[in-house]
Design an enzyme around this catalytic site. Structure first.
Site, PDB file in Angstrom:
ATOM      1  N   CYS A 134      17.188  17.451  62.004  1.00 21.65           N
ATOM      2  CA  CYS A 134      16.785  16.169  62.590  1.00 21.65           C
ATOM      3  C   CYS A 134      16.461  16.273  64.068  1.00 21.65           C
ATOM      4  O   CYS A 134      16.049  15.289  64.683  1.00 21.65           O
ATOM      5  CB  CYS A 134      17.878  15.115  62.380  1.00 21.65           C
ATOM      6  SG  CYS A 134      19.357  15.415  63.353  1.00 21.65           S
ATOM      7  N   CYS A 142      19.577  20.314  66.100  1.00 22.95           N
ATOM      8  CA  CYS A 142      19.793  20.369  64.653  1.00 22.95           C
ATOM      9  C   CYS A 142      18.465  20.697  63.966  1.00 22.95           C
ATOM     10  O   CYS A 142      17.456  20.032  64.196  1.00 22.95           O
ATOM     11  CB  CYS A 142      20.320  19.028  64.161  1.00 22.95           C
ATOM     12  SG  CYS A 142      20.375  18.908  62.365  1.00 22.95           S
ATOM     13  N   LYS A 159      42.863  44.267  32.772  1.00 21.75           N
ATOM     14  CA  LYS A 159      43.043  42.831  33.020  1.00 21.75           C
ATOM     15  C   LYS A 159      41.692  42.153  32.808  1.00 21.75           C
ATOM     16  O   LYS A 159      40.770  42.320  33.600  1.00 21.75           O
ATOM     17  CB  LYS A 159      43.553  42.564  34.430  1.00 21.75           C
ATOM     18  CG  LYS A 159      43.817  41.085  34.648  1.00 21.75           C
ATOM     19  CD  LYS A 159      44.614  40.820  35.893  1.00 21.75           C
ATOM     20  CE  LYS A 159      45.098  39.378  35.934  1.00 21.75           C
ATOM     21  NZ  LYS A 159      43.998  38.405  36.008  1.00 21.75           N
ATOM     22  N   GLU A 194      47.073  47.900  30.038  1.00 24.29           N
ATOM     23  CA  GLU A 194      45.830  47.334  29.495  1.00 24.29           C
ATOM     24  C   GLU A 194      44.905  46.938  30.636  1.00 24.29           C
ATOM     25  O   GLU A 194      45.375  46.684  31.735  1.00 24.29           O
ATOM     26  CB  GLU A 194      46.118  46.027  28.737  1.00 24.29           C
ATOM     27  CG  GLU A 194      46.871  46.184  27.476  1.00 24.29           C
ATOM     28  CD  GLU A 194      47.317  44.814  26.974  1.00 24.29           C
ATOM     29  OE1 GLU A 194      46.699  43.794  27.340  1.00 24.29           O
ATOM     30  OE2 GLU A 194      48.306  44.800  26.234  1.00 24.29           O
TER      31      GLU A 194
HETATM   32  S1  IVH Z   1      49.744  39.510  29.972  1.00 19.30           S
HETATM   33  C1  IVH Z   1      53.284  36.372  31.275  1.00 19.30           C
HETATM   34  N1  IVH Z   1      47.628  41.001  29.774  1.00 19.30           N
HETATM   35  O1  IVH Z   1      45.864  37.222  33.571  1.00 19.30           O
HETATM   36  C2  IVH Z   1      51.807  36.509  31.305  1.00 19.30           C
HETATM   37  N2  IVH Z   1      47.418  38.918  30.867  1.00 19.30           N
HETATM   38  O2  IVH Z   1      47.052  36.479  36.082  1.00 19.30           O
HETATM   39  C3  IVH Z   1      51.420  37.650  30.450  1.00 19.30           C
HETATM   40  N3  IVH Z   1      45.162  38.424  31.656  1.00 19.30           N
HETATM   41  O3  IVH Z   1      47.137  34.172  32.490  1.00 19.30           O
HETATM   42  C4  IVH Z   1      50.000  37.895  30.580  1.00 19.30           C
HETATM   43  N4  IVH Z   1      44.248  40.262  30.939  1.00 19.30           N
HETATM   44  O4  IVH Z   1      45.190  35.111  31.199  1.00 19.30           O
HETATM   45  C5  IVH Z   1      48.125  39.838  30.226  1.00 19.30           C
HETATM   46  N5  IVH Z   1      45.848  42.417  29.507  1.00 19.30           N
HETATM   47  C6  IVH Z   1      46.339  41.266  29.951  1.00 19.30           C
HETATM   48  C7  IVH Z   1      45.550  40.311  30.613  1.00 19.30           C
HETATM   49  C8  IVH Z   1      46.131  39.142  31.062  1.00 19.30           C
HETATM   50  C9  IVH Z   1      44.039  39.124  31.557  1.00 19.30           C
HETATM   51  C10 IVH Z   1      45.251  37.125  32.322  1.00 19.30           C
HETATM   52  C11 IVH Z   1      46.065  36.123  31.577  1.00 19.30           C
HETATM   53  C12 IVH Z   1      47.052  35.559  32.557  1.00 19.30           C
HETATM   54  C13 IVH Z   1      46.480  36.000  33.836  1.00 19.30           C
HETATM   55  C14 IVH Z   1      47.568  36.149  34.856  1.00 19.30           C
END
Ligand code: IVH
Length: 681
Positions: A419, A416, A119, A117
């Site tokens: 000042c 400076c 991020k 997915e």
């Molecule tokens: S899975 C165990 N999927 O990234 C944690 N997190 O750096 C599982 N985040 O706190 C997280 N997109 O807020 C997951 N597709 C995604 C994400 C994602 C953004 C954020 C999430 C997490 C942080 C960690």
């Protein structure tokens, strides 16, 4: 439904709610509206009218009730049912490969399926649905405890207030996901801010985070936030035939429940699969509605996830493969220096505005003189600017080929710019400083802002603009001058109405009652942060003891080393600092003084001593005081709990007893040496 509502009206209301929920879904989740805005508004107004006539119809899950709650005084802390963890990062292909290798080694398989997915670059929240109704939502906080922001989350239209019930809904369903602001909405928001002459938000994430933490849900609603789910927390799958076996099946299930999930999600095989996905999303990145800062790989099989488990606060079964920090070329318009609160001189490159890493960058820090020399940044140069996440933008390097003829090397000004005082750089120090102190308006401004800041004296309304005016108009020169301000004088300043002047005066007045720790912190002594200020307050109990403390006495304070001790001594040794402190006290600034609490922090903390015999220079009382002032205890008789016996001439039976119990014996000399040895260590 109560007898007062005609059946027809109740049925119509139910139909309208269902229709509005459906269109919200098309609009906010699928981004594919099925009807025009006018038609949607028509449905909405009809439902509002019905609920006005029959208030019983306005149930909690009605789409009209999203912005219902009154402004809150604050957010209550909540402990997450399951902790909200973070992800480990991979910044390079090698790191991504290492992740995949480890996973395969632990699972003892040749290839692994990953659910992948984008991020999302927003802020993590947890949503609780009980029997299909959205009942509760919280921010991530520190991962274990977050804040209850339910009322604000209810205003986000991508978050369903009610899940479609089909008999297989888990009785408890905790959704994990990210609150975001779409790029389009971010641009709209900033355009509106600019039109109002207000501060611009640096990026969509900050705007979203600020929006979610508004005390008034109406303000959250106005930000136009959205949400995307990426997983689940605690779930009672009980009522379902068979719980999902893969991450992909979990996501499909969430999609069926009409929760927003990433359309770009996919299942790929092995390292080749994830890297191809990474490249593909990288190419699509700019076209996505929201900001992302990488992609996430999760082992798809939930049983495998469980076998992999967690290391400290991150799962071993997932990784965030980050995109490299964005870099863009731009031009250096000027190199200026900024003067900080302690006079520190920081060279800053003024840049031709450039959009990089999701924000428009106009300045980049050059850290210090050596750094400018090393990078050889000159006015007129084309430079590569980098910005990642929340870090301050920086100049990566100069494109030397593009340097205009005659561009001159940077040299630190000798005076400076604020000042005119000399700038000096001590040997062995990287930072040059303005020597102007209190005559330097830049330092005075910073010092006042620090003095008034929330964690210091907490004077509300004492912001940048006001401080600029007060200092430039020579109305205020020291913190003590603040307490001489009157409403009339303030109201004369530009842009200051009588009402706000009165508010500022009231805020200043309120700050007179403070704590010793805040006061010490507010003074802005170099190297003295909040924690040290608290330690000093606790240790000395009152200000006078601190003012009089010599270096040795300061070194006795928990965590205070020679640099700090010297800095504190220097500050209080300066007559004008003492004068300002006296003026502040005379102006009524006060705090409850307590007894010194050296015991908890002293160098002899936790040790019990027994005294016997006549010591060469210390009387019994002196020795006791010396030990206690360093946190030790003095007991009357030797026991197994005694750490040391301090013995002088004619010791008597205590010495024998110590011998029997194996308690070490010190003479006066050794006692003093113990205190000195433990100092700082
Ligand atoms: S899975 C165990 N999927 O990234 C944690 N997190 O750096 C599982 N985040 O706190 C997280 N997109 O807020 C997951 N597709 C995604 C994400 C994602 C953004 C954020 C999430 C997490 C942080 C960690």
């Amino acid at each position: 439904m109560s007898a007062g509502v005609p059946r027809k009206a109740a049925e119509r209301a139910a139909d309208l709610r269902a229709a509005i929920d459906k269109h919200n879904y098309h609009y906010y989740v699928e981004d594919a509206p099925a009807i025009s805005d006018e038609e949607y508004d028509g449905l909405f107004h009809e439902l509002e009218a019905l609920e006005r006539d029959y208030p019983e119809l306005a149930t909690q899950d009605s789409p009209t009730q999203r912005v219902g709650a009154a402004p809150a005084a604050g957010f209550a802390p909540v402990t997450h049912r399951l902790p909200m963890l973070s992800l480990n990062n991979a910044f390079t292909t090698d790191e991504a490969a290492a992740f995949d290798r480890r996973v395969r080694e632990i699972l003892r398989v040749d290839a692994v399926d990953y659910e992948v997915e984008p991020k999302f670059d927003g802020l993590a929240v947890s949503l609780t649905y009980e029997r299909g109704a959205f009942t509760f939502g919280a921010t991530r906080g520190d991962g274990f405890t977050g804040e209850n922001v339910t009322a604000n989350l209810r205003t986000i239209r991508a978050i369903p207030l009610k899940l479609p019930a089909d008999g297989t809904l888990p009785s408890l369903l905790e959704i994990r996901g990210e609150v975001l602001m779409n790029k389009r909405d971010f641009e709209r928001l900033n355009a509106a801010q600019a039109a109002k002459g207000e501060r611009l938000f640096v990026n969509p994430r900050n705007a979203a985070a600020g929006g979610l933490r508004q005390l008034d849900p109406k303000m959250t609603a106005a930000r136009g936030l959205t949400f995307v789910a990426y997983g689940v927390g605690q779930v009672d799958w009980g009522s379902r035939g068979r719980p999902p076996a893969t991450q992909a099946a979990v996501m499909d299930f969430l999609a069926e429940l009409r929760l927003p999930v990433a359309r770009e999600r996919a299942v790929v095989r092995g390292l080749d699969g994830v890297l191809a996905y990474y490249r593909g999303i990288g190419e699509k990145r700019d076209g996505l509605a929201y900001q992302i800062d990488g992609v996430v790989y999760k082992v798809n099989d939930l049983a495998q996830q469980e076998r992999l488990g967690f290391v400290s606060r991150a799962p071993r079964f997932a990784v965030a493969h980050k995109f490299p920090a964005e870099e863009m070329p731009t031009e250096v318009l000027a190199v200026e220096v900024q003067v900080g609160r302690t006079g520190a001189i920081t060279p800053v490159a003024r840049l031709k505005p450039v959009f990089v890493g999701g924000v428009t960058v106009t300045n980049a820090t050059l850290h210090n003189e050596d750094e400018v020399r090393r990078k050889d940044v000159r006015v007129g140069d084309t430079v590569i600017v980098r910005r990642a996440g929340d870090v301050i933008p920086e100049v990566v390097r100069v494109v030397v080929e593009k340097r205009p003829k005659g561009a001159r090397e940077f040299s630190l000004p000798r005076k400076c710019p604020e000042c005119g005082s000399a700038i000096v750089r001590l040997p062995d120090e990287a930072i040059a400083r303005c020597t102007g102190g209190l005559v330097c308006p830049a330092q005075v401004k910073q010092a006042l802002l620090h003095f008034a800041s929330r964690r210091a004296m907490d004077i509300e309304g004492m912001g940048d603009k006001l401080v600029d005016q007060l200092v430039e108009g020579k109305v205020v020169r020291t913190a003590a001058d603040l307490y001489k301000l009157g409403v009339a004088g303030l109201a004369e300043l530009e842009r200051m109405a009588e009402k706000s002047a009165a508010n500022v005066v009231a805020a200043i007045d309120k700050s007179r009652r403070t704590t010793l720790a805040r006061f010490i912190y507010a003074l802005g002594i170099r190297h003295v942060g909040e924690t040290t200020a608290k330690d000093l307050a606790r240790h000395f109990g009152g200000l006078d003891a601190l003012l009089d403390a010599d270096e040795a006495a300061l070194l006795d304070v928990h965590d205070v080393g020679p640099v700090l001790a010297q800095s504190i001594r220097q500050f209080f040794g300066e007559p004008h600092n003492r004068e300002i402190i006296a003026q502040l006290r005379a102006a009524g600034v006060q705090w409850p003084e307590g007894a010194p609490q050296r015991a908890a922090t002293g160098k002899l903390h936790g040790l019990t001593f027994v005294l016997t015999g006549t010591l060469p220079t210390l009387s019994r009382e002196d020795a006791k005081e010396l030990i206690e002032s360093h946190g030790g205890k003095v007991a009357g008789s030797v026991s197994k709990k005694t750490n040391y016996l301090v013995a002088g001439d004619d010791p008597g039976s205590k010495l024998e007893r110590a011998g029997e119990l194996g308690v070490p014996v010190l003479d006066e000399q050794q006692l003093k040496a113990t205190i000195n040895r433990r100092r700082g260590g």
